[in-house]
Design a protein around this motif. Structure first.
Motif, PDB file in Angstrom:
ATOM      1  N   TYR A 188       0.830  -1.208   0.000  1.00 46.96           N
ATOM      2  CA  TYR A 188       0.000   0.000   0.000  1.00 46.96           C
ATOM      3  C   TYR A 188       0.864   1.258   0.000  1.00 46.96           C
ATOM      4  CZ  TYR A 188      -3.572   3.379   1.436  1.00 46.96           C
ATOM      5  OH  TYR A 188      -4.411   4.460   1.499  1.00 46.96           O
ATOM      6  N   SER A 189       2.018   1.195   0.621  1.00 51.43           N
ATOM      7  CA  SER A 189       2.899   2.368   0.689  1.00 51.43           C
ATOM      8  C   SER A 189       3.372   2.793  -0.695  1.00 51.43           C
ATOM      9  CB  SER A 189       4.109   2.068   1.578  1.00 51.43           C
ATOM     10  OG  SER A 189       3.692   1.730   2.891  1.00 51.43           O
ATOM     11  N   GLY A 190       3.351   1.858  -1.641  1.00 48.43           N
ATOM     12  CA  GLY A 190       3.775   2.179  -2.999  1.00 48.43           C
ATOM     13  C   GLY A 190       2.737   2.923  -3.807  1.00 48.43           C
ATOM     14  N   ALA A 206      -6.704  -0.741  -4.144  1.00 50.60           N
ATOM     15  CA  ALA A 206      -8.077  -1.189  -3.916  1.00 50.60           C
ATOM     16  C   ALA A 206      -8.102  -2.541  -3.223  1.00 50.60           C
ATOM     17  CB  ALA A 206      -8.825  -1.266  -5.249  1.00 50.60           C
ATOM     18  N   ARG A 207      -7.204  -3.426  -3.602  1.00 52.11           N
ATOM     19  CA  ARG A 207      -7.167  -4.774  -3.016  1.00 52.11           C
ATOM     20  C   ARG A 207      -6.846  -4.714  -1.523  1.00 52.11           C
ATOM     21  NH1 ARG A 207      -3.666  -6.510  -6.150  1.00 52.11           N
ATOM     22  NH2 ARG A 207      -5.155  -7.264  -7.693  1.00 52.11           N
ATOM     23  N   CYS A 208      -5.892  -3.888  -1.159  1.00 50.70           N
ATOM     24  CA  CYS A 208      -5.516  -3.763   0.253  1.00 50.70           C
ATOM     25  C   CYS A 208      -6.669  -3.185   1.079  1.00 50.70           C
ATOM     26  CB  CYS A 208      -4.278  -2.886   0.396  1.00 50.70           C
ATOM     27  SG  CYS A 208      -2.777  -3.565  -0.347  1.00 50.70           S
ATOM     28  N   LEU A 209      -7.276  -2.132   0.582  1.00 49.87           N
ATOM     29  CA  LEU A 209      -8.313  -1.442   1.347  1.00 49.87           C
ATOM     30  C   LEU A 209      -9.563  -2.298   1.525  1.00 49.87           C
ATOM     31  CD1 LEU A 209      -8.050   2.173  -0.135  1.00 49.87           C
ATOM     32  CD2 LEU A 209      -7.337   1.418   2.135  1.00 49.87           C
ATOM     33  N   ILE A 210     -10.050  -2.915   0.455  1.00 48.79           N
ATOM     34  CA  ILE A 210     -11.312  -3.647   0.554  1.00 48.79           C
ATOM     35  C   ILE A 210     -11.141  -4.897   1.419  1.00 48.79           C
ATOM     36  CG2 ILE A 210     -10.979  -5.046  -1.529  1.00 48.79           C
ATOM     37  CD1 ILE A 210     -14.283  -3.478  -0.308  1.00 48.79           C
ATOM     38  N   ALA A 240     -18.748   1.172  -2.135  1.00 48.16           N
ATOM     39  CA  ALA A 240     -17.819   1.000  -3.255  1.00 48.16           C
ATOM     40  C   ALA A 240     -16.646   1.939  -3.048  1.00 48.16           C
ATOM     41  CB  ALA A 240     -18.509   1.289  -4.580  1.00 48.16           C
ATOM     42  N   LEU A 241     -15.448   1.436  -3.244  1.00 47.43           N
ATOM     43  CA  LEU A 241     -14.236   2.226  -3.050  1.00 47.43           C
ATOM     44  C   LEU A 241     -13.752   2.730  -4.407  1.00 47.43           C
ATOM     45  CD1 LEU A 241     -12.273   0.004  -0.487  1.00 47.43           C
ATOM     46  CD2 LEU A 241     -13.992   1.769  -0.042  1.00 47.43           C
ATOM     47  N   GLY A 242     -13.772   4.037  -4.589  1.00 49.89           N
ATOM     48  CA  GLY A 242     -13.212   4.614  -5.799  1.00 49.89           C
ATOM     49  C   GLY A 242     -11.696   4.551  -5.766  1.00 49.89           C
ATOM     50  N   PHE A 243     -11.066   4.902  -6.889  1.00 57.84           N
ATOM     51  CA  PHE A 243      -9.609   4.761  -6.947  1.00 57.84           C
ATOM     52  C   PHE A 243      -8.887   5.748  -6.040  1.00 57.84           C
ATOM     53  CE2 PHE A 243      -9.968   8.295  -9.831  1.00 57.84           C
ATOM     54  CZ  PHE A 243      -8.735   8.909  -9.858  1.00 57.84           C
ATOM     55  N   LEU A 244      -9.590   6.784  -5.558  1.00 60.21           N
ATOM     56  CA  LEU A 244      -8.975   7.749  -4.651  1.00 60.21           C
ATOM     57  C   LEU A 244      -9.277   7.474  -3.190  1.00 60.21           C
ATOM     58  CD1 LEU A 244      -9.588  11.068  -6.612  1.00 60.21           C
ATOM     59  CD2 LEU A 244      -7.427   9.877  -6.309  1.00 60.21           C
ATOM     60  N   ALA A 245      -9.983   6.390  -2.909  1.00 59.38           N
ATOM     61  CA  ALA A 245     -10.287   6.062  -1.515  1.00 59.38           C
ATOM     62  C   ALA A 245      -8.989   5.844  -0.742  1.00 59.38           C
ATOM     63  CB  ALA A 245     -11.163   4.813  -1.450  1.00 59.38           C
ATOM     64  N   ASN A 246      -8.989   6.229   0.535  1.00 57.54           N
ATOM     65  CA  ASN A 246      -7.800   6.009   1.355  1.00 57.54           C
ATOM     66  C   ASN A 246      -8.171   5.236   2.620  1.00 57.54           C
ATOM     67  OD1 ASN A 246      -9.062   7.858   3.032  1.00 57.54           O
ATOM     68  ND2 ASN A 246      -7.601   9.517   2.642  1.00 57.54           N
ATOM     69  N   PHE A 247      -7.184   4.986   3.452  1.00 63.59           N
ATOM     70  CA  PHE A 247      -7.418   4.171   4.634  1.00 63.59           C
ATOM     71  C   PHE A 247      -8.384   4.843   5.597  1.00 63.59           C
ATOM     72  CE2 PHE A 247      -6.461   2.827   8.981  1.00 63.59           C
ATOM     73  CZ  PHE A 247      -6.651   1.459   8.862  1.00 63.59           C
ATOM     74  N   GLU A 248      -8.317   6.153   5.705  1.00 63.44           N
ATOM     75  CA  GLU A 248      -9.221   6.849   6.625  1.00 63.44           C
ATOM     76  C   GLU A 248     -10.682   6.632   6.235  1.00 63.44           C
ATOM     77  OE1 GLU A 248     -10.048  11.309   8.493  1.00 63.44           O
ATOM     78  OE2 GLU A 248      -8.368  10.974   7.110  1.00 63.44           O
TER      79      GLU A 248
END
Length: 689
Positions: A83-85, A527-531, A646-654
């Protein structure tokens, strides 16, 4: 030579990041075996990491026991170091979509991508409305927010439009070319028309498809879709036989045996069986479907319609369009994270398929009209479609304004049925997206406004002088100029030349440019990490002192390497009773979180889960009022109402953490009752869409 995007897509797929590997160039059997082994190992390791590294052996029974955002993020980055990348996404979010942070509103009610960025909209979507007598003063400029373009309906024959084309403005041509480049679609192979929305595109196909000879319509949707229902209703009127794939409980995977039987069923005549409508993955549950089904359908003489509206921003790079070559493809471009410029759908038809379509008087096609042209026709009774199409060039250029005295004026839109424009797919599932737009808009009014109005006008116009805001538009018999106070004409000419290339207008679609820059690998990894973190965290919530009754039930895939960035769920109280999804949506809105509601259907229960069938299925609320006319309708009206994110491509961890913390409040037995009382007492207005 292999293109850069194909190289990237191939690398991603070989690493197991895509549900179906991209093929089409020679690969040895040994290499294929090694790739499959590597991909399988990668997927297993990913799932194992999620299970063992995120809150291991921990259950949360009290909302106060949740770790802080900072602590959770530290654990998250340890479990998912990749995710850091994706830091570039955070940079783009901060620079181009700053309202996401400033509004304190978490938008989880959309999927897809917009043409433009938020900052681009702000930069080019404003102009000063100052009279000529006060144009040199800065005392009280008024700003009117215009979309880059608006839309105007046009009627006609879709088949004729596809075969022979029609008058196309430079604006339409420029946007069309940019979208086709983004989707990797060749103009040599496909025709394209703009449609009012996604539903209109589906309806256009149904109206023109030859169901008289190819009588079947087979769809693969685990959720109710307004667009698909419109297509089904239109097709039935033309005599089509409707079939739907089923999804096995509890994981909601495609019931393979039943679908294969429907695809390969024997036929009497050597004609196309019908139309196979395939969405690639569910935009409600996040389930991805094997691309193999399209190949099986083509081998059995079906026309293929691909619904690409739920695809990720760069998924077309790994799709392998040249191998599948669908007959129809539909996509859409709408919202910008709470803001909604005029949007549209896109219908692509393979040129070899067009001659087989039927003539029909079609509705739903649109023209794209430059916003500046609309400013000249604010009176709805003046300005015909012919006049609106006389614009020959449209140049986007912006000047920064002094926001200290800014005023947001109304949007000038021509008279049309804007309520029919979908606000993304979430409008189909009764979302509170409109509420989101209002809140984000209110928080963004104090942002720096930008101005745009540079437009060349028709060479055939007579000499005339008009004043539009701070820009003076001069029409002459042979030449056209736009004179902006403080800018020499030669400077404007140079800027205009930069906006075009080889005589073709170029429209800057910064939203598309950004995802092209980020690439498939970075977007997919994020997206994979967040969802998957969100799924894991939600499953850790358990009601106290109730034999560990879970707070949430997730429908479809759970922790899975190749699941989509969408999630369908329901929340249950300490008694095990389901809390209605619309109430979840309203309570989330009070917490500045936008969710959606959906309806899962076509669920197949084996004998093993017969008891679940009686307790899980419910009748769709809207179906109670009307009478069901056949078994198909009766079956499709049985399903499960769910809340969706649904998580858009700009979604973040917060964003994901805030949703987790919100759901954790349902661990408090009194939370729902208190929230209902507060909601009524505040008399908060909600807008159902």
């Amino acid at each position: 030579m292999q293109s850069p995007c194909l190289k990237e897509a191939a690398q991603v797929c070989l690493n197991g990041c895509c549900p179906t590997p991209l093929f089409g160039y020679p690969v040895s059997q040994e290499k294929i075996g090694q790739t499959r082994s590597t991909a399988s190992t990668c997927r297993r390791n990913f799932a194992a990491t999620a299970a063992s590294s995120i809150f291991p052996n921990t259950q949360f029974t009290n909302p106060e026991s949740l770790p802080s955002l900072q602590e959770s993020f530290a654990e998250f980055t340890k479990a998912y170091p990749q995710y850091s990348g994706t830091y570039q996404v955070d940079q783009i979010r901060a620079q181009e979509y700053y309202q996401l942070s400033h509004s304190h509103h978490t938008c989880l009610d959309y999927i897809g991508i917009g043409l433009f960025s938020y900052s681009q909209l702000q930069k080019h979507d404003s102009r000063k409305l100052v009279s000529s007598s006060t144009s040199t003063t800065q005392s009280s400029p008024q700003i009117s927010h215009f979309p880059f373009f608006s839309v105007s309906y046009k009627t006609g024959n879709l088949k004729t439009q596809l075969l022979h084309g029609g008058q196309e403005s430079e604006l339409e041509s420029a946007i069309k070319n940019r979208i086709m480049r983004f989707l990797n679609i060749s103009e040599k192979d496909y025709c394209m028309v703009f449609t009012a929305n996604r539903t209109s595109a589906f309806k256009l196909v149904a109206e023109s498809y030859p169901f008289s000879s190819s009588q079947k319509l087979l769809t693969v949707y685990d959720y109710e879709s307004e667009a698909v229902e419109t297509m089904i209703n239109c097709s039935e009127k033309k005599g089509a036989k409707i079939m739907s794939a089923e999804f096995s409980w509890p994981r909601l995977r495609i019931h393979s045996a039943k679908l294969r039987k429907m695809i390969t069923r024997k036929r009497k005549k050597k004609k196309k069986r019908g139309l196979f409508v395939f969405p690639l993955h569910s935009r409600v549950t996040g389930a991805r479907y094997p691309y193999l089904w399209m190949s099986v359908a083509q081998e059995n003489d079906w026309h293929i319609l691909i619904d690409a509206c739920a695809l990720g921003p760069k998924d077309m790079d790994s799709f392998g369009l040249s191998l599948i070559r669908p007959d129809f493809l539909i996509c859409s471009f709408y919202k910008i994270f709470g803001e909604n410029p005029s949007g549209f759908g896109c219908l692509f038809v393979k040129k070899s398929t067009v001659p087989h379509m039927e003539d029909s008087n079609s509705t739903g096609m649109i023209r794209l009209i430059p916003a500046n042209k609309l400013f000249w026709f604010l009176d709805e009774s003046s300005g015909t479609d012919v006049e609106l199409e006389q614009t020959t060039k449209f140049v986007l250029e912006g000047d920064e304004l002094d926001t200290s005295n800014s005023f947001s004026g109304p949007i000038a839109i021509p008279k049309m049925h804007h309520e029919e424009l979908e606000q993304g797919e979430t409008s189909e599932s009764q979302t509170a997206a409109t509420t989101t737009k209002q809140k984000v808009s209110e928080n963004s009014k104090s942002e720096t406004a930008r101005t745009t109005t540079e437009q060349e006008v028709s060479e055939t116009a007579t000499s005339e002088l008009q004043t539009t805001g701070t820009f003076t538009i001069q029409k002459e018999a042979e030449t056209s100029e736009i004179m902006e106070p403080g800018k020499p004409a030669e400077v404007l000419q140079q800027e205009t030349a930069k906006a075009s290339r080889n005589g073709i207008m170029e429209i800057e679609c910064r939203g598309l440019d950004q995802v092209d820059l980020l690439g498939l690998t970075q977007i997919s990894n994020r997206a994979r990490c967040l969802i998957n973190w969100l799924v894991n965290a939600l499953m850790k919530l358990k009601h106290p002192n109730t034999e560990e009754i879970p707070v949430i039930r997730i429908y479809g895939p759970k922790i899975k390497f190749d699941r989509g960035p969408a999630l369908a769920f329901n929340v249950f109280d300490w008694k095990g009773e389901k809390i209605e999804a619309p109430l979840i949506q309203k309570l989330a809105d009070r917490s500045n979180i936008s969710l959606s509601c959906g309806f899962l259907h076509h669920i197949s229960f084996s004998d093993k889960f017969e008891e679940d069938k009686a307790t899980v299925l419910e009748r769709k609320a809207s179906s109670v009022k009307g009478k069901l006319t056949n078994k198909r309708e009766e079956k499709s009206n049985l399903g499960i109402t769910v809340a969706t994110v649904a998580l858009g491509f700009l979604a973040n961890f917060e964003d994901t953490y805030r949703l987790w913390a919100f759901i954790a409040q349902f661990l408090d037995a009194d939370f729902v009752e208190k929230a209902k009382w507060r909601y009524t007492a505040l008399n908060q207005k909600t807008i159902e869409v």
